[in-house]
Structure formats: C-alpha cells, structure tokens
Enzyme design. Structure first.
Site, mmCIF file in Angstrom:
data_model
loop_
_atom_site.group_PDB
_atom_site.id
_atom_site.type_symbol
_atom_site.label_atom_id
_atom_site.label_comp_id
_atom_site.label_asym_id
_atom_site.label_seq_id
_atom_site.Cartn_x
_atom_site.Cartn_y
_atom_site.Cartn_z
ATOM 1 N N ASN A 1 -21.396 -35.179 -64.692
ATOM 2 C CA ASN A 1 -20.435 -34.701 -63.689
ATOM 3 C C ASN A 1 -19.015 -35.197 -63.951
ATOM 4 O O ASN A 1 -18.059 -34.621 -63.431
ATOM 5 C CB ASN A 1 -20.901 -35.085 -62.287
ATOM 6 C CG ASN A 1 -22.086 -34.234 -61.852
ATOM 7 O OD1 ASN A 1 -22.429 -33.257 -62.526
ATOM 8 N ND2 ASN A 1 -22.721 -34.609 -60.752
ATOM 9 N N ARG B 1 -22.278 -23.747 -61.643
ATOM 10 C CA ARG B 1 -21.229 -23.713 -60.626
ATOM 11 C C ARG B 1 -19.988 -24.491 -61.051
ATOM 12 O O ARG B 1 -18.879 -24.194 -60.621
ATOM 13 C CB ARG B 1 -21.748 -24.308 -59.308
ATOM 14 C CG ARG B 1 -22.905 -23.580 -58.711
ATOM 15 C CD ARG B 1 -23.172 -24.052 -57.317
ATOM 16 N NE ARG B 1 -22.322 -23.390 -56.349
ATOM 17 C CZ ARG B 1 -21.164 -23.818 -55.940
ATOM 18 N NH1 ARG B 1 -20.677 -24.954 -56.373
ATOM 19 N NH2 ARG B 1 -20.459 -23.136 -55.082
ATOM 20 N N CYS C 1 -26.619 -21.890 -54.238
ATOM 21 C CA CYS C 1 -27.636 -22.333 -55.202
ATOM 22 C C CYS C 1 -28.777 -22.981 -54.438
ATOM 23 O O CYS C 1 -28.765 -22.991 -53.210
ATOM 24 C CB CYS C 1 -27.034 -23.268 -56.245
ATOM 25 S SG CYS C 1 -26.684 -24.890 -55.625
ATOM 26 N N ARG D 1 -22.749 -23.889 -50.638
ATOM 27 C CA ARG D 1 -21.718 -24.392 -51.541
ATOM 28 C C ARG D 1 -20.467 -23.498 -51.632
ATOM 29 O O ARG D 1 -20.166 -22.920 -52.678
ATOM 30 C CB ARG D 1 -22.324 -24.652 -52.930
ATOM 31 C CG ARG D 1 -23.540 -25.558 -52.831
ATOM 32 C CD ARG D 1 -24.009 -26.037 -54.145
ATOM 33 N NE ARG D 1 -23.117 -27.008 -54.756
ATOM 34 C CZ ARG D 1 -23.336 -27.577 -55.922
ATOM 35 N NH1 ARG D 1 -24.416 -27.264 -56.606
ATOM 36 N NH2 ARG D 1 -22.482 -28.446 -56.414
ATOM 37 N N PRO D 2 -19.718 -23.420 -50.532
ATOM 38 C CA PRO D 2 -18.480 -22.633 -50.552
ATOM 39 C C PRO D 2 -17.391 -23.310 -51.384
ATOM 40 O O PRO D 2 -17.526 -24.488 -51.745
ATOM 41 C CB PRO D 2 -18.067 -22.606 -49.073
ATOM 42 C CG PRO D 2 -18.688 -23.833 -48.485
ATOM 43 C CD PRO D 2 -19.958 -24.090 -49.245
ATOM 44 N N ASP E 1 -14.020 -22.832 -50.304
ATOM 45 C CA ASP E 1 -12.828 -22.608 -49.473
ATOM 46 C C ASP E 1 -11.800 -23.734 -49.599
ATOM 47 O O ASP E 1 -10.596 -23.487 -49.569
ATOM 48 C CB ASP E 1 -13.258 -22.426 -48.004
ATOM 49 C CG ASP E 1 -14.079 -23.603 -47.489
ATOM 50 O OD1 ASP E 1 -15.043 -24.005 -48.177
ATOM 51 O OD2 ASP E 1 -13.750 -24.139 -46.420
ATOM 52 N N LEU E 2 -12.277 -24.975 -49.751
ATOM 53 C CA LEU E 2 -11.318 -26.095 -49.826
ATOM 54 C C LEU E 2 -10.525 -26.041 -51.134
ATOM 55 O O LEU E 2 -9.332 -26.363 -51.150
ATOM 56 C CB LEU E 2 -12.049 -27.444 -49.704
ATOM 57 C CG LEU E 2 -12.828 -27.652 -48.396
ATOM 58 C CD1 LEU E 2 -13.660 -28.927 -48.466
ATOM 59 C CD2 LEU E 2 -11.860 -27.725 -47.215
ATOM 60 N N ILE F 1 -24.639 -34.464 -47.014
ATOM 61 C CA ILE F 1 -23.745 -33.710 -47.910
ATOM 62 C C ILE F 1 -24.259 -32.275 -48.072
ATOM 63 O O ILE F 1 -23.503 -31.327 -47.915
ATOM 64 C CB ILE F 1 -23.646 -34.378 -49.307
ATOM 65 C CG1 ILE F 1 -23.303 -35.867 -49.184
ATOM 66 C CG2 ILE F 1 -22.619 -33.649 -50.177
ATOM 67 C CD1 ILE F 1 -21.953 -36.176 -48.621
ATOM 68 N N ARG G 1 -30.677 -29.629 -67.400
ATOM 69 C CA ARG G 1 -29.255 -29.477 -67.076
ATOM 70 C C ARG G 1 -28.578 -30.845 -66.939
ATOM 71 O O ARG G 1 -27.368 -30.946 -67.125
ATOM 72 C CB ARG G 1 -29.089 -28.704 -65.768
ATOM 73 C CG ARG G 1 -29.458 -27.241 -65.884
ATOM 74 C CD ARG G 1 -29.154 -26.515 -64.588
ATOM 75 N NE ARG G 1 -27.900 -27.000 -64.042
ATOM 76 C CZ ARG G 1 -27.669 -27.269 -62.759
ATOM 77 N NH1 ARG G 1 -28.604 -27.080 -61.869
ATOM 78 N NH2 ARG G 1 -26.498 -27.704 -62.358
HETATM 79 N N1 EPU Z 1 -17.754 -27.948 -49.474
HETATM 80 C C1 EPU Z 1 -17.121 -27.092 -48.614
HETATM 81 N N2 EPU Z 1 -16.067 -26.369 -49.100
HETATM 82 C C2 EPU Z 1 -15.628 -26.477 -50.381
HETATM 83 C C3 EPU Z 1 -16.285 -27.373 -51.255
HETATM 84 C C4 EPU Z 1 -17.348 -28.094 -50.772
HETATM 85 O O1 EPU Z 1 -17.484 -26.978 -47.433
HETATM 86 O O2 EPU Z 1 -14.658 -25.787 -50.737
HETATM 87 C C5 EPU Z 1 -18.885 -28.740 -48.984
HETATM 88 C C6 EPU Z 1 -20.157 -28.509 -49.803
HETATM 89 O O3 EPU Z 1 -20.871 -27.381 -49.355
HETATM 90 C C7 EPU Z 1 -20.886 -29.823 -49.589
HETATM 91 C C8 EPU Z 1 -19.760 -30.841 -49.550
HETATM 92 O O4 EPU Z 1 -18.585 -30.107 -49.213
HETATM 93 O O5 EPU Z 1 -21.519 -29.800 -48.331
HETATM 94 C C9 EPU Z 1 -19.529 -31.584 -50.860
HETATM 95 O O6 EPU Z 1 -19.430 -30.657 -51.932
HETATM 96 P P1 EPU Z 1 -18.575 -30.941 -53.241
HETATM 97 O O7 EPU Z 1 -17.517 -29.890 -53.363
HETATM 98 O O8 EPU Z 1 -18.116 -32.366 -53.244
HETATM 99 O O9 EPU Z 1 -19.633 -30.709 -54.380
HETATM 100 P P2 EPU Z 1 -19.289 -30.233 -55.852
HETATM 101 O O10 EPU Z 1 -17.979 -30.792 -56.240
HETATM 102 O O11 EPU Z 1 -19.499 -28.776 -55.971
HETATM 103 C C10 EPU Z 1 -20.296 -32.276 -57.116
HETATM 104 C C11 EPU Z 1 -21.410 -32.516 -58.113
HETATM 105 C C12 EPU Z 1 -22.750 -32.380 -57.414
HETATM 106 C C13 EPU Z 1 -22.806 -33.399 -56.278
HETATM 107 C C14 EPU Z 1 -21.631 -33.157 -55.308
HETATM 108 C C15 EPU Z 1 -21.559 -34.184 -54.187
HETATM 109 C C16 EPU Z 1 -20.497 -31.750 -60.212
HETATM 110 C C17 EPU Z 1 -20.551 -30.782 -61.323
HETATM 111 N N3 EPU Z 1 -21.324 -31.541 -59.183
HETATM 112 O O12 EPU Z 1 -20.447 -30.930 -56.667
HETATM 113 O O13 EPU Z 1 -23.741 -32.715 -58.386
HETATM 114 O O14 EPU Z 1 -24.011 -33.280 -55.578
HETATM 115 O O15 EPU Z 1 -20.382 -33.218 -56.058
HETATM 116 O O16 EPU Z 1 -21.452 -35.461 -54.702
HETATM 117 O O17 EPU Z 1 -19.740 -32.706 -60.254
HETATM 118 C C18 EPU Z 1 -25.843 -32.662 -59.396
HETATM 119 O O18 EPU Z 1 -25.366 -33.272 -60.361
HETATM 120 O O19 EPU Z 1 -27.086 -32.494 -59.261
HETATM 121 C C19 EPU Z 1 -24.953 -32.101 -58.387
HETATM 122 C C20 EPU Z 1 -25.320 -31.131 -57.552
#
Ligand code: EPU
Length: 460
Positions: free
Chosen positions: A23, A99, A123, A128-129, A131-132, A358, A428
C-alpha cells in the site's frame, strides 16, 4: 485457479523477512507521473497489484527502464520514467481489477493538466466511494465531470491553486484521497493545507518521496499536512517502507500456531496498536539483536535501533486471552488486520468483540471461519467471537485479500486439512506466502483447483 491445501496443527518456527509495503508502493509508483525524470524505488514487492499498477502506468506513458530482459519482475528495484504525456486515460478494464488505480488521478492532473480515470466500483469489502478525492481536487480548482463511468478532471487556465482542503468523511480520513491531493498540491500555485489528512505510514512514505523529488511537504503523519507548491519535480531514489500488514499477519500466524517466529525488517513503529492488542491476548513481541533470535529485550519498541526496520521475536502464551477491539484510522488498530485477528480470537479462552469502524461490511470471512468451527455472531459492524478449543479443517472460499489471510491462519491452526479456493485474492498482497510459511514449518501446497480432487483421492 489456484488453491491452497493446508494440513494444520504444525508449530511455526524460524525467521521471515518482511517485504516492502504494497500500500506504500502503489502511490509511490504513481508519483513517477509527476516528473519526466527517472524515479527509482527499491524493495517493491512482487505482487499482482504491483504488476497491474506497472501495466497501467505503462499505458499512461510511464515506462519501466530497468526491467530484466527475461520479462521477470527482478529484485524489487523499479525505475520508471515518463516518455509520453499524451496518454492520460486509466481504463475501466484496468481500474476494475485494482481500485488503487485511482491514485494516478492527482499526479496526472497536476503534471498534464488533464486526467481521465475510470470510476472504481465497489468491492468485496464495501462501497468505497471516492467523493473525498474529488472534493479535494475540486477545492484546488480542478474541473471535474463524470462521463460514461469515467472521472474527467481538467486544470483551469490559471492552474491549480493552493487552498485549505478538509478530507474528513463519515469513516474518518481517506488514505488514497490524501495521497491524491498531496500529489496534486505539490505542483499547485501557493500553499495547500490538508486538514483531517490520513496519518497512515504509507502517506508519510509518499510525502518523503515527494520531498526527495523536490516537493515541499510538511506535517506528514499528522492530521494537518502542509504543501507549498513548486514549479516542477525531479527524479529520486527511494526505499519503500516494510509492510506493516504483512508483519502483523505473520505475528498472528505465530500466535495461532503457538509458534516462535523472528520477523526481520519489521516496522514496529507503525504496529503499536496491533502489538498492544496482541500483548493483551498473550502474544509477545520482543526486540532481538539483528543477527540473533536469542537476546530479546523487554520492549520491541525500546529495543530497536530503527523502529521501522526492527528484528522481533514473536511468541505466545499457551492460553490466548479475549479482547475488545475497534478498527480505526492510524494509529488505531488497522482494518487490514481485522480478519487475521478474528482467527486468533476464535481460539481465545473467552468472548471477544471486534467492531469494524472503517469498512462496516468487511466480514466475508465470518461465514467461512464458521465452517471451520469458529463461533461468531455478527450485529452490524460488530462481531462477538466466542473462543473454541480448536478449529477443524474444511474447504473454504477466499473472498478478499485480508479475509484470505485470516483463512490461511485458520488453516494453519486447524486440526486436519483446509482447502482454500481462489487464492488469487491473497496473491494481490502477500508475496509467495505459501513458500514462506513452508520455510517456517507449515504444511501448505499451492495446487490447481482441478488437482484438488486428486489430492483428496490420495488421502482417502
Ligand atoms: N471513503 C469515503 N469517501 C472517499 C474515500 C473513502 O467515504 O472518497 C471511506 C471509505 O469507504 C472507508 C474509509 O473512508 O470507509 C477509508 O477509506 P480509504 O479511502 O482510507 O481507503 P483506501 O485509501 O481506498 C487504503 C488501503 C486499504 C485500507 C484502507 C484503510 C491502499 C491501496 N488501500 O484504501 O487496503 O484498508 O486504506 O486503511 O492503500 C488492503 O490492503 O487490503 C486494503 C483494502
């Protein structure tokens, strides 16, 4: 499709070296889009997601310049250089398989003034939106539209302009969203302040690479990150941090097998919540001198020279104690270790509670663990786990990356044979997991699913 066949009940002992973080590496690779100079990364893990990201970056005009002639991945050192900036479309066919493709959006927009990235769908672990991400880029002045399932982002004639961006959402901040805004802001005019930034170590690693490339980022690792825009970025040479989730997974493998495992290159500094939880359960993580597993000190954190690349020994009491745990953004207990922890608690002496804050639906492993004899009751985002004396091997289905890891741990601990289908999910995020577990004494084989019938027949 590959399948794991595990004969459980073996005690794991020996040493394992933790690989570079998946990550962390994904957004670091995408950061090469911010410059036309070479960006070299060391200790990049050889994983399906990483290979997909390299393929995507190739389609976006960023070529690997040090790929071995035989087409192999090589030793984990990857140098990339942008050769064509006219290719700015991250297609759905690639994005839907990974993603993290979304983290090409900020770098392409900042450098090329235009990006088209397919909107990632949901997924197995939830909606996993993004929007932020879009709100943050729009605050910098990007013009964003959605067409045919793609995000189309353009920089207006005056360029991106630094501002204060709030990245808090209903479940806390966003890791890849923070990465996207941070990258875009490095080339914006003026100063950007990200409030409610993600504090994850992977965000810190990205900020450190960007600074080596000439960016001015400060405050990384805190909820307030400040980025002073610069006119251009150059090349850099950077070593990826070790993978805290891989390390936590091997710690828990030691816990469920009553093992004695030494982890090298272990980032204990980013695992404090998990180690605190394991300590309560009766799993001990102690620092050891780099060359020896025999000289533990009392605290892993205090005993390490470099707390991000430590050598630790993981042992456990015979009886595991129950705990109550809530997953949280860093530095809280990571959601990416929740499934693995559930396997540990399935074998604890009493009732435990896990609340997932989360990804509230990240519980696909529950039904599979139940097939192996785990006693878990789910109420919305909370699971009550009543420990059992033993798990029993069964055929189970991997559903997402970390759920698969939880099932592998269950198979290692269980009595008898466990067959885990669809291990491509595991590939993965875990490099050669079966080889590394076998080196620690596990009985685990990778076979084609068609061969499983043969394996069954042999043992009948
Ligand atoms: N969220 C929103 N809006 C957004 C983005 C996120 O509501 O625009 C919500 C998500 O739905 C979730 C929370 O905010 O409820 C946190 O999501 P985040 O955006 O932090 O997740 P991510 O950046 O997409 C990364 C890791 C994930 C890990 C999460 C949380 C990578 C490639 N992926 O995802 O890793 O679970 O942070 O720590 O860095 C994994 O490795 O198995 C994995 C899923």
């Amino acid at each position: 499709m590959d399948t794991f066949v595990i004969e459980g009940g073996r005690r794991l002992t020996g040493r394992v070296r933790i690989n570079g973080s998946k990550n962390a590496a994904l957004p670091l690779l995408a950061a090469a889009l911010l410059t036309d100079q070479p960006v070299k990364l060391r200790e990049v893990p050889n994983l399906a997601d990483i290979r997909n990201m390299l393929r995507l970056l190739g389609e976006l005009g960023c070529q690997r310049t040090d790929a071995p002639d035989d087409g192999s991945f090589g030793d984990g050192t990857i140098t990339q250089r942008v050769t064509d900036e006219s290719l700015s479309h991250a297609r759905y066919e690639v994005v839907r398989t990974m993603r993290a493709s979304i983290c090409t959006l900020g770098p392409m927009l900042a450098r090329r003034g235009f990006a088209r990235v397919s909107l990632p769908g949901g997924c197995a672990i939830g909606e996993r939106p993004v929007d932020l991400h879009l709100r943050g880029l729009a605050a910098l002045g990007a013009q964003i539209t959605l067409t045919g399932g793609d995000i189309i982002a353009k920089v207006p004639p005056g360029g991106l302009i630094g501002t204060t961006v709030f990245l808090g959402g209903p479940f806390g901040s966003t890791v890849l969203g923070t990465a996207n805004i941070m990258c875009a802001a490095t080339l914006a005019k003026g100063t950007t302040i990200i409030e409610s930034a993600a504090c994850e170590p992977e965000v810190v690693d990205l900020a450190n690479l960007l600074n080596k490339m000439g960016a001015r980022v400060s405050g990384q690792g805190s909820p307030r990150v400040v980025i002073e825009g610069v006119s251009e970025l150059g090349g850099a040479d950077h070593r990826v941090i070790p993978d805290r989730i891989e390390a936590g997974t091997y710690m828990m493998a030691s816990a469920v097998t009553n093992g004695d495992i030494v982890l090298e290159n272990c980032p204990v500094d980013s695992l404090l919540a998990a180690m605190h939880c394991l300590d309560t359960i009766g799993v001990h993580v102690e620092a050891c001198n780099a060359g020896s597993a025999n000289i533990p000190t009392r605290s892993a954190h205090r005993g390490c020279e470099d707390p991000m690349r430590c050598c630790v020994r993981v042992t456990s009491d015979r009886i595991l104690r129950p705990v109550e745990v809530t997953t949280q953004p860093h530095p809280g207990f990571p959601t990416d270790l929740q499934a693995q922890l559930m396997t540990v608690l399935a074998l604890a002496d009493g009732n435990s509670v896990i609340t997932e804050k989360i990804f509230p639906d990240r519980f696909l492993h529950v039904a599979e663990l139940s097939r192996m004899g785990a006693k878990v009751i789910r109420h919305g985002p909370t699971c009550v786990i009543s420990g059992v004396r033993k798990l029993v091997g069964a055929p189970v289905m991997a559903s997402d990356l970390r759920a698969s890891a939880g099932l592998v741990l269950a198979g290692l601990a269980a009595e008898g044979r466990t067959i885990i289908n669809r291990v491509y999910h595991l590939d993965r995020g875990y490099e050669r997991m079966e080889d590394r577990l076998r080196a620690l004494g596990a009985s685990i084989q990778r076979v084609d699913e068609k061969e499983v019938v043969g394996v069954e027949a042999l043992s009948a």
